[in-house]
Design an enzyme around this catalytic site. Structure first.
Site, PDB file in Angstrom:
ATOM      1  N   GLY A 246      42.238 -40.328   6.855  1.00 62.93           N
ATOM      2  CA  GLY A 246      42.961 -40.165   8.275  1.00 62.93           C
ATOM      3  C   GLY A 246      41.978 -40.145   9.543  1.00 62.93           C
ATOM      4  O   GLY A 246      40.954 -40.386   9.443  1.00 62.93           O
ATOM      5  N   SER A 247      42.635 -39.196  10.648  1.00 62.56           N
ATOM      6  CA  SER A 247      41.867 -39.217  11.788  1.00 62.56           C
ATOM      7  C   SER A 247      40.508 -38.319  11.536  1.00 62.56           C
ATOM      8  O   SER A 247      39.790 -38.478  12.764  1.00 62.56           O
ATOM      9  CB  SER A 247      42.919 -38.685  12.825  1.00 62.56           C
TER      10      SER A 247
END
Length: 491
Positions: A220-221
């Site tokens: 993810g981020s």
């Protein structure tokens, strides 16, 4: 000698020669193969005919041995706080063998290592029983306790890895749910029953899986810090506060699909600092597409992706693909598509940034000791790579510190300590149907600017309300407690 007797003598001579050849063949050529044969029970009996040496944390053993009765195995392994330490120690079982440190360092722990030959020979001459040596780890007991208890209190599944950036020493390695290696250390029906209950077929939570080293997840981020590092190193942007050339909406190249942000965020032409603070998909997706697959793969590899790590326990290789379309590279650059990573890998990325751009090889065995406590082997810190310059690493540090001081990582703040971090909420499942994974990566920085600890936390919580899942909400508090444990221990 008459002819018949001579023939018999020659034949007998051949028989004796054949016996000598066969004996030497078994003793020297096949010795190693026979010794490792799973049906050679004598090896297992020898392994447990005396107490094993210990695995040591902070100068204290987290393992032990106790006498057994009613068996040809004289001793069996015991563990202190077994579930907490299982991802580090592994298990040593009379019935099921051994894994992880118990297996890798079996020669030292049993006293059979070739480096103990002289001592063993001396003990044999003096009539002293053979003893096992010790494995001294790099682990920090307080950090491990904070990591494990944080995961346990959170529930669900997850793992934590903490590293000392300047050396690569692993300070915490926790996985939940876990298991107690003591329950399978023997050779009884009870041990066999416990073993069966731990298998994934019987227990879908798979408590024996070392999630910190063997499981790979979409990052993810949190992967955006690596994309930011690549942008700075390639000169795409020269500072944290320079505006990026990012339209809103931004259409992924080769498609008619806009890359969405997670809400109405100020991402149009946002600076790297602001883009990391609010986690703009558009900014970092466009950076990945602008740099291209080859460059993004190059930097992923510099940070350790695509290679197994040996700590000495093996860690699975993290994934960043080659031969991707520009739109796929964009998605991979925000930690989606098929990008996948171990928690160890994300701790390594964070540690390299905190260590001013130098990535040290991660390790968890500090030294091997003889039974006399003399050092047999000492691990020296080793540089693995230099994925970014010190100047750019410090720019990225300032960006990550803004994430904690003013952004989504506020729950990792520690009074009097500078903390940098990045949250991540990674989608997974068909059409993102599964609850997302909650990530948080961070480091703590001392007054002298050095960083004593970098941490990666991932939470898998199938029972959580989907809207409540975030790296800043679920994972950051655990990272904070681990960093506090390390920082307080050094004051």
């Amino acid at each position: 000698m008459n002819k018949p007797l001579r023939r018999i003598a020659i034949f007998c001579g051949f028989l004796v020669l054949a016996l000598l050849i066969r004996g030497n063949w078994i003793q020297y050529v096949q010795a190693d193969e026979l010794q490792k044969n799973k049906h050679n029970r004598r090896i297992a009996i020898e392994r447990y005919e005396q107490p094993r040496g210990d695995i040591i944390v902070d100068g204290k053993p987290i393992t032990g041995s106790k006498e057994t009765s009613g068996s040809d195995f004289e001793y069996k392994r015991t563990y202190k706080d077994g579930p907490m330490w299982a991802p580090v120690t592994g298990y040593a079982s009379q019935a099921f063998g051994a894994n992880q440190l118990e297996s890798i360092e079996d020669g030292i722990l049993t006293g059979n290592d070739d480096r103990l030959f002289f001592r063993n020979t001396l003990d044999m001459l003096t009539g002293k029983n053979k003893e096992g040596g010790n494995v001294v780890t790099t682990l920090n007991a307080d950090a491990q306790k904070a990591a494990y208890n944080g995961l346990k209190e959170r529930g669900g599944k997850g793992s934590v890895v903490a590293i000392e950036p300047s050396t690569g020493k692993i300070l915490a390695l926790a996985s939940f749910p876990s298991y107690d290696p003591s329950t399978i250390a023997g050779n009884s029906d009870k041990d066999a029953e416990a073993w069966q209950k731990l298998q994934k077929k019987e227990n879908p939570n798979d408590p024996m899986l070392n999630r910190a080293l063997r499981e790979v997840y979409p990052p993810g981020s949190t992967f955006k810090v690596l994309t930011a590092a690549a942008a700075l190193e390639e000169g795409l942007y020269e500072s944290a506060d320079e505006k990026t050339d990012t339209p809103l909406p931004w259409t992924m190249p080769g498609t008619t699909t806009d890359l969405p942000n997670d809400g109405d965020l100020p991402c149009k032409d946002a600076s790297l600092r602001e883009a990391l603070r609010v986690s703009c998909n558009t900014v970092f997706g466009k950076i990945g597409a602008d740099l291209g697959n080859d460059k993004m793969l190059e930097y992923a590899k510099k940070f350790g992706f695509t290679e197994e790590q040996f700590t000495p326990v093996r860690s699975s290789a993290s994934v960043f693909s080659d031969d991707m379309e520009p739109s796929e590279t964009a998605l991979s650059s925000i930690g989606q598509f098929n990008t996948a990573t171990t928690p160890l890998q994300m701790a390594m990325v964070t540690a390299a940034i905190a260590n001013n751009g130098t990535l040290m090889k991660p390790y968890m065995v500090d030294e091997l000791q003889a039974p006399s406590l003399d050092t047999i082997e000492k691990t020296e810190p080793e540089e693995l790579s230099k994925p970014m310059s010190a100047e750019n690493a410090q720019i990225l540090q300032s960006m990550m510190e803004t994430v904690v001081s003013e952004g989504t990582g506020g729950k990792a703040k520690i009074d009097g300590v500078t903390v940098g971090g990045k949250t991540g909420t990674a989608q997974h499942g068909v059409d993102n149907s599964e609850n997302p994974y909650a990530w948080f990566i961070s480091y703590a920085k001392g007054e002298d600017g050095s960083s004593p600890v970098a941490v990666a936390v991932i939470i898998e919580d199938d029972d959580a309300v989907r809207g409540d899942i975030s790296g800043g909400g679920l994972a950051a508090p655990i990272a904070k407690s681990v960093m506090e444990a390390v920082v307080k221990g050094r004051q």
